[in-house]
Enzyme design. Structure first.
Site, PDB file in Angstrom:
ATOM      1  N   ARG A  64      -3.823  14.298  16.661  1.00  0.00           N
ATOM      2  CA  ARG A  64      -4.579  13.379  17.525  1.00  0.00           C
ATOM      3  C   ARG A  64      -3.687  12.253  18.068  1.00  0.00           C
ATOM      4  O   ARG A  64      -3.951  11.697  19.128  1.00  0.00           O
ATOM      5  CB  ARG A  64      -5.790  12.781  16.798  1.00  0.00           C
ATOM      6  CG  ARG A  64      -6.564  11.785  17.687  1.00  0.00           C
ATOM      7  CD  ARG A  64      -7.844  11.288  17.065  1.00  0.00           C
ATOM      8  NE  ARG A  64      -7.691  10.799  15.721  1.00  0.00           N
ATOM      9  CZ  ARG A  64      -7.201   9.603  15.387  1.00  0.00           C
ATOM     10  NH1 ARG A  64      -6.795   8.753  16.318  1.00  0.00           N
ATOM     11  NH2 ARG A  64      -7.097   9.243  14.115  1.00  0.00           N
ATOM     12  N   ASP A 102      -3.292   8.871  41.895  1.00  0.00           N
ATOM     13  CA  ASP A 102      -3.851  10.157  41.469  1.00  0.00           C
ATOM     14  C   ASP A 102      -3.211  11.223  42.355  1.00  0.00           C
ATOM     15  O   ASP A 102      -3.500  11.315  43.542  1.00  0.00           O
ATOM     16  CB  ASP A 102      -5.378  10.128  41.641  1.00  0.00           C
ATOM     17  CG  ASP A 102      -6.044  11.427  41.185  1.00  0.00           C
ATOM     18  OD1 ASP A 102      -5.357  12.465  41.128  1.00  0.00           O
ATOM     19  OD2 ASP A 102      -7.263  11.404  40.929  1.00  0.00           O
ATOM     20  N   LYS A 153      -6.451  21.065  37.575  1.00  0.00           N
ATOM     21  CA  LYS A 153      -6.346  21.628  38.929  1.00  0.00           C
ATOM     22  C   LYS A 153      -5.013  22.384  39.089  1.00  0.00           C
ATOM     23  O   LYS A 153      -4.814  23.356  38.414  1.00  0.00           O
ATOM     24  CB  LYS A 153      -6.502  20.501  39.960  1.00  0.00           C
ATOM     25  CG  LYS A 153      -7.696  19.576  39.672  1.00  0.00           C
ATOM     26  CD  LYS A 153      -9.000  20.332  39.692  1.00  0.00           C
ATOM     27  CE  LYS A 153     -10.203  19.425  39.699  1.00  0.00           C
ATOM     28  NZ  LYS A 153     -10.996  19.327  38.532  1.00  0.00           N
ATOM     29  N   TYR A 192     -11.917  10.564  43.824  1.00  0.00           N
ATOM     30  CA  TYR A 192     -12.787  11.533  43.154  1.00  0.00           C
ATOM     31  C   TYR A 192     -14.061  10.826  42.656  1.00  0.00           C
ATOM     32  O   TYR A 192     -13.995   9.676  42.199  1.00  0.00           O
ATOM     33  CB  TYR A 192     -11.991  12.150  41.991  1.00  0.00           C
ATOM     34  CG  TYR A 192     -12.821  12.936  41.039  1.00  0.00           C
ATOM     35  CD1 TYR A 192     -13.494  14.079  41.458  1.00  0.00           C
ATOM     36  CD2 TYR A 192     -12.951  12.549  39.703  1.00  0.00           C
ATOM     37  CE1 TYR A 192     -14.275  14.806  40.574  1.00  0.00           C
ATOM     38  CE2 TYR A 192     -13.722  13.270  38.815  1.00  0.00           C
ATOM     39  CZ  TYR A 192     -14.388  14.395  39.256  1.00  0.00           C
ATOM     40  OH  TYR A 192     -15.162  15.104  38.384  1.00  0.00           O
TER      41      TYR A 192
HETATM   42  N1  PLP Z   1      -8.957  13.306  40.103  1.00  0.00           N
HETATM   43  C1  PLP Z   1      -9.266  14.234  41.015  1.00  0.00           C
HETATM   44  C2  PLP Z   1      -8.663  14.142  42.381  1.00  0.00           C
HETATM   45  C3  PLP Z   1     -10.148  15.271  40.712  1.00  0.00           C
HETATM   46  O1  PLP Z   1     -10.446  16.192  41.646  1.00  0.00           O
HETATM   47  C4  PLP Z   1     -10.721  15.325  39.406  1.00  0.00           C
HETATM   48  C5  PLP Z   1     -11.663  16.386  39.042  1.00  0.00           C
HETATM   49  O2  PLP Z   1     -12.201  17.086  39.884  1.00  0.00           O
HETATM   50  C6  PLP Z   1     -10.376  14.343  38.484  1.00  0.00           C
HETATM   51  C7  PLP Z   1      -9.483  13.349  38.861  1.00  0.00           C
HETATM   52  C8  PLP Z   1     -10.927  14.363  37.100  1.00  0.00           C
HETATM   53  O3  PLP Z   1     -10.304  15.381  36.366  1.00  0.00           O
HETATM   54  P1  PLP Z   1     -10.935  16.172  35.129  1.00  0.00           P
HETATM   55  O4  PLP Z   1     -12.089  16.990  35.630  1.00  0.00           O
HETATM   56  O5  PLP Z   1      -9.790  16.983  34.597  1.00  0.00           O
HETATM   57  O6  PLP Z   1     -11.383  15.139  34.134  1.00  0.00           O
END
Ligand code: PLP
Length: 392
Positions: free
Chosen positions: A61, A185, A210, A113
């Site tokens: 962990r 991001d 992704k 997101y």
């Molecule tokens: N950032 C982006 C651009 C995303 O598309 C997503 C999820 O779709 C996330 C963050 C969050 O990621 P996770 O689903 O792995 O928690």
């Protein structure tokens, strides 16, 4: 391969050889240490690891597990970072980032997101963390927020669903001039197409679910940056319990070895789909950084190495017409994710932006007739044929 050698190699080599830990049997890749704890020869030996005098396996962990070490070395190498931390999801990585570096206030620029917007807009303010949102058109207000004490600028580029781009270098210069950090991001682009640290950002965040994972079969997240900026994130990850599982870490390491070839194919196919859709009589508009007609094309050429596998098209007609197209697609599965081998389609107004009012969607330039495509690794000709039959 030792760390130093690795840093001077190309991205594809780093993707394949990022992990430096080999086992006693000579396995070319770090095996899955599916163990929660690790034994020591003596208390003195144990204390060396606990006190940070030497990096060693201790407790999973905490991230002190060889399978996770190997993954993190590869992740850091891909973004050209000193260090990387892996997480059990993209949102876990974001939450740890915000709780570590965003407590004095966070400003999120442009689109982001939906989960990011919810965490920033609904949850963090409950902890007394002030959060602000600026659209690209409101960027002139950035300095005032930074002067008012906001210390973390967060942005996503290209962003969902309009593929709008933000100038990372220009924003980093403005933020740094006021002593603030910039986190990007980089999920949509992947490190193959964009490396924000090289453009002046301080921290990169990924939903590894992704493109990094790339097969729609794992959920993970990552932060990359300098050792100094990532060090304080470690305790938050440890005590929030947001560690990646060793089996997922190994699966993600496996995926990273093919990241560069996968993303190059996503790029090529998406470019072909975008060009074909831009000529299609039933398509009103195509949003793709690789199209010279796209508003962010020049910026994309400056700050990206490839234009990505994501594109959005606006069907000529109503939201109901776009729904019909989405429902008729066969190879493009109707699913709200991206970056996998299989192509996916979503209609933002029924999925990612369903919870936002029609007025707010319009303010953000998101129309009901938009369809977002994640172009997968199928033959491009088959994808084009599928779009053709669904649009006709
Ligand atoms: N950032 C982006 C651009 C995303 O598309 C997503 C999820 O779709 C996330 C963050 C969050 O990621 P996770 O689903 O792995 O928690």
């Amino acid at each position: 391969m030792c760390d130093e050698d690795n840093r001077n190699t190309g991205l594809a080599t780093r993707a394949v050889h990022g992990s430096t830990t080999r086992d006693a049997h000579g396995s070319p890749y770090t095996p899955i240490y599916n163990t929660t704890t690790f034994a020591f020869e003596s208390t003195a030996d144990l204390l060396d690891v606990i006190d940070g005098k030497r990096r060693g396996a201790l407790y999973t962990r905490y991230g002190l597990n060889p399978t996770i070490f190997a993954l993190e070395e590869t992740l850091a190498g891909l973004e050209g970072a000193e260090a990387a931390w892996a997480f059990c999801s993209g949102m876990a990585a974001e939450a740890a980032l915000f709780l570590t570096h965003g407590r004095q206030g966070i400003v999120c620029i442009g689109e982001a997101y939906g989960g990011t917007l919810e965490l920033l807009g609904a949850q963090l303010p409950q902890l007394g963390i002030r959060t602000h949102f600026l659209l690209d058109s409101e960027l002139d207000q950035l300095e005032a927020l930074l002067d008012d004490g906001v210390r973390l600028v967060f942005l996503e580029t290209p962003s969902n669903p309009t593929l709008a781009l933000l100038d990372i270098r220009a924003i980093a210069e403005r933020a740094h001039a006021r002593g603030a950090l910039v986190a990007v991001d980089n999920t949509f682009a992947s490190p193959v197409n964009q490396r924000p640290l090289e453009l002046g950002a301080d921290i990169v965040m990924h939903s590894a679910t992704k493109y990094l994972g790339g097969h729609s079969d794992l959920t993970a997240g990552a932060l990359m940056g300098s050792k100094a900026l990532l060090a304080p994130v470690w305790d938050w990850r440890k005590n929030l319990g947001s560690m990646i599982a060793p089996e997922t870490a190994a699966l993600l390491s496996r995926s990273l070895r093919t990241l560069v070839v996968r993303v190059r194919q996503h790029n090529a196919s998406a470019q072909a789909v975008a060009e074909a859709m831009a000529r299609h009589p039933r398509v009103a508009r195509v949003f793709y950084p690789g199209l010279p007609s796209f508003v962010g094309h020049d910026l994309a050429r400056r700050q990206m190495h490839g234009f990505g596998g994501m594109l959005t098209l606006e069907v000529r007609g109503s939201g109901a017409d776009a729904t019909r197209v989405a429902d008729r697609l066969r190879l493009f599965a109707l699913a709200p994710s991206l970056g996998g081998a299989e192509s996916l389609v979503t209609q933002p107004c029924t999925t990612t932006h369903h919870g936002i009012s029609a007025q707010e969607r319009a303010r953000r330039g998101i129309s009901d007739a938009m369809l977002r495509l994640s172009v997968g690794l199928e033959d491009t000709a088959d994808l084009l044929a599928d779009l053709e039959q669904a649009l006709s």
